[in-house]
Every structure is written in C-alpha cells, then in structure tokens.
Scaffold this active site. Structure first.
Site, PDB file in Angstrom:
ATOM      1  N   MET A 182     -10.055   5.394  -0.965  1.00 18.62           N
ATOM      2  CA  MET A 182      -9.450   5.044   0.338  1.00 18.62           C
ATOM      3  C   MET A 182      -8.888   6.239   0.997  1.00 18.62           C
ATOM      4  SD  MET A 182     -10.385   2.130  -0.101  1.00 18.62           S
ATOM      5  CE  MET A 182      -9.683   1.346   1.510  1.00 18.62           C
ATOM      6  N   GLY A 183      -8.333   7.113   0.241  1.00 15.20           N
ATOM      7  CA  GLY A 183      -7.765   8.489   0.577  1.00 15.20           C
ATOM      8  C   GLY A 183      -6.313   8.140   1.007  1.00 15.20           C
ATOM      9  N   GLY A 198     -10.502  -3.105 -12.264  1.00 13.87           N
ATOM     10  CA  GLY A 198     -11.130  -4.177 -12.463  1.00 13.87           C
ATOM     11  C   GLY A 198     -11.480  -4.149 -13.895  1.00 13.87           C
ATOM     12  N   LYS A 206       0.644  -1.291   0.058  1.00 13.44           N
ATOM     13  CA  LYS A 206      -0.085  -0.038  -0.039  1.00 13.44           C
ATOM     14  C   LYS A 206       0.957   1.198   0.151  1.00 13.44           C
ATOM     15  CE  LYS A 206      -3.527   2.656   0.470  1.00 13.44           C
ATOM     16  NZ  LYS A 206      -4.427   2.978  -0.557  1.00 13.44           N
ATOM     17  N   ASN A 258       3.886   6.311  -6.607  1.00 11.91           N
ATOM     18  CA  ASN A 258       2.538   6.586  -6.798  1.00 11.91           C
ATOM     19  C   ASN A 258       2.325   7.975  -7.107  1.00 11.91           C
ATOM     20  OD1 ASN A 258      -0.151   6.812  -7.014  1.00 11.91           O
ATOM     21  ND2 ASN A 258      -0.774   5.660  -5.098  1.00 11.91           N
ATOM     22  N   SER A 264      -7.597  -5.897  -8.241  1.00 15.72           N
ATOM     23  CA  SER A 264      -9.317  -5.911  -7.821  1.00 15.72           C
ATOM     24  C   SER A 264      -9.474  -7.771  -7.914  1.00 15.72           C
ATOM     25  CB  SER A 264      -9.882  -5.336  -8.873  1.00 15.72           C
ATOM     26  OG  SER A 264     -10.009  -4.322  -8.673  1.00 15.72           O
ATOM     27  N   LYS A 322       4.386   4.551 -11.350  1.00 11.19           N
ATOM     28  CA  LYS A 322       3.042   4.204 -11.629  1.00 11.19           C
ATOM     29  C   LYS A 322       2.108   5.352 -12.152  1.00 11.19           C
ATOM     30  CE  LYS A 322      -0.794   1.154 -10.295  1.00 11.19           C
ATOM     31  NZ  LYS A 322      -1.335   0.259  -9.227  1.00 11.19           N
ATOM     32  N   ASN A 326     -13.072   3.069  -5.741  1.00 11.83           N
ATOM     33  CA  ASN A 326     -12.709   3.141  -4.317  1.00 11.83           C
ATOM     34  C   ASN A 326     -12.109   4.724  -4.250  1.00 11.83           C
ATOM     35  OD1 ASN A 326      -9.688   3.865  -3.597  1.00 11.83           O
ATOM     36  ND2 ASN A 326      -9.610   2.796  -5.639  1.00 11.83           N
ATOM     37  N   CYS A 355      -2.776   8.728  -8.051  1.00  8.61           N
ATOM     38  CA  CYS A 355      -4.072   8.612  -7.193  1.00  8.61           C
ATOM     39  C   CYS A 355      -5.041   9.383  -7.606  1.00  8.61           C
ATOM     40  CB  CYS A 355      -3.787   8.563  -5.787  1.00  8.61           C
ATOM     41  SG  CYS A 355      -5.625   8.330  -4.834  1.00  8.61           S
TER      42      CYS A 355
END
Ligand code: RRO
Length: 294
Positions: A70-71, A211, A44, A122, A260, A159, A68, A125
C-alpha cells in the site's frame, strides 16, 4: 464474553483487536468493527506528512493470503479529527516515522487531544524505504523511538517485523525503551510475478504477505518473544478462528489482532468470539504460555 480486560495498559472489550491497516482508515469503519465485535481497534498507520501511497496494484490475493504494498497511505494530522468521535472507544493509534522525533511528533497530536488509548509503533512495514523495517531491524532505533513516544505518558505497543534473524533482540529493545506490549508480527516480505504479463504483480514489485500462510511464522515469533521478554505480547498474523487464538495464547499471546481474515469475512470477530467464549469466557490468563510449560 468477558467484561473489560486490560492488555499492555489498554482496556479492551475482549481479546480480539482489529489489526492495523485493515479497515482502519476512517472513524466510521473503525466504529463498525467495534460494533461487529472487535474488542479494540488499531488504526491505519499515521505519519508526519500526508502520503498518497504506492502506485497500484497495491493489494493482490495469493495462495493462503494477501500480498500488499500500500505504501503507508494516510492523511497525517487530519486523522485526529477522524477519530475524535471515538474518544470513549478502545482505539490504539498506529504511528510511523523515520526517526524518534517523527514518532514523538505524530503521537503528540493524538496524546494532546485524548483520542488515543495507546500507540502502536509501526517499525515493521516491509516495503517503505527509510521507514518501517529500516527502523525495526535496528535495536537502538527501536529503543529510542519507543522511549520518545512513551514520554507522552500513554501505553506504547511496538509492532515487530518477522523479517529478522532474531526477533527477541528487537523485542528486548522495545521493552527497554518502555513499551507496554509487543505486537508480533507485521507482514512477511514477499513477491509474485505474473508469467503472462512478465512482470511483478504489485506496482511496487515486492510487498508484505499476510493471512493464513504466515500463521506458523507468527506463532514461532510469539513463542520466542514470550521466552525472552517480560511485557505482554499481542499475537498477529494469519488468525481467523477461535482455535488460532487459543494456539497463539498457548505460544504466549495475551490478546490477538486480526487483519486479513476481516477482508474475507467482516463478521469474523463475532465468529471467533462465539468459539472462544463458548462456555463462561476464555480464561486467557490460564492459557497464556501453557505450551511452554509442558
Ligand atoms: O501501508 C503499507 O503498505 C503497509 C504497512 Br504501513 C505495514 O506496516 N505493513 C504492510 O504490510 N503494509
């Protein structure tokens, strides 16, 4: 099944990695995914300060995938101890921050203790104000953040977000900054509204779609990056079968990440591997980019 392979400077047990975010919050869950056949795992995302994440609902099912927001929940520096027992395993640490200094600092905690085989930046997001896509849509920022983390001397994967007009500009910036690989892609911006409740279903209102629904988007991003860039590409987005992996490789991916699909089937790595390595192992180097040549 192949022995050790190396993708973007990171030695892996096979071509299938656990994607960032999914079951990557504890050392125990990461180890479990390796036991269940993942060739490598991505944690994560970890940031400069502990973060509780967004208010719920944070994760909902939707047609063809998951939505999602999630934050970026994470324990920050404490996570170093969480993965210390996994020192000998192919663990890629996902990091986030708001600027190159943040990225360098967070990566430094792990680089200093030998708990990371590499980093995944990352910068993608879709619902993190000031972080994530705010960086990943700016080529100069991507270059500087990549360069800052690469200074630790470990492989850096970057990413990318699919929420851009031209993903190749961002991929080329990562490459110029010294990235060892590009991971494509993070989630696609999305939203659902409950007609019954008359309000958005996610607590943060909008979020990121993952997904099956995003698989064609991911294939196109990998295809475009393969044509433009010279570093390896790791495909991510809606992969759940061996055939999906082969298709991603035909688009240009050297390895893939699965997220997913793990939520629906925790044994998905074994299932994919059974199909992929059925005969005497997938000859990935013969498949990668093959559709570009026909
Ligand atoms: O934590 C999240 O909400 C999140 C992250 Br950091 C990300 O990179 N992608 C995503 O869909 N969710």
């Amino acid at each position: 099944q192949p022995g050790e392979i190396t993708v973007g400077g990171v030695a892996l047990h096979n071509h299938l990695l656990l994607a960032a975010g999914v079951l990557g919050t504890t050392g125990a869950s990461l180890r479990r995914m390796l036991r269940l056949g993942a060739g490598g795992v991505v944690t994560k995302s970890i940031g400069p300060e502990p973060n509780p994440g967004h208010h719920g609902p944070c994760l909902v099912r939707t047609e063809g995938g998951l939505l999602n927001a999630m934050g970026l929940p994470n324990p920050s520096k404490e996570f170093v101890g969480e993965i210390e027992p996994l020192k000998d395993e192919p663990v890629v640490v996902s990091v986030y921050g708001k600027d190159p200094e943040d990225f360098k600092e967070v990566a430094g905690w792990f680089a200093g203790t030998g708990t990371a085989r590499g980093f995944e930046l990352n910068v993608s997001c879709p619902h993190a104000a000031g972080y994530g896509a705010a960086i990943g849509t700016d080529p100069e920022m991507v270059l500087e953040c990549t360069r800052a983390v690469a200074s630790h001397g470990l492989p850096v994967w970057v990413k990318l977000t699919p929420n851009v007009t031209d993903i190749t500009t961002i991929g080329l910036a990562a490459e110029k900054g010294g990235a060892s690989a590009i991971v494509a892609v993070n989630t696609v911006r999305g939203m659902r509204i409950s007609t019954e409740m008359r309000r958005p279903v996610l607590g943060y209102r909008s979020g990121g779609l993952s997904g099956k629904a995003i698989f064609p988007i991911a294939v196109k991003c990998v295809w475009d990056l393969y044509e433009a860039c010279s570093i390896p590409i790791v495909g991510c987005g809606g992969i759940s079968t061996a055939d999906d992996v082969v298709e991603m490789m035909m688009a240009g991916a050297q390895a893939v990440e699965v997220g997913s699909a793990v939520i629906d089937e925790v044994r998905v790595f074994e299932q994919i591997a059974r199909g992929l390595y059925a005969a005497d192992g997938v000859a990935a180097e013969e498949i990668v980019g093959v559709a570009h040549r026909v």
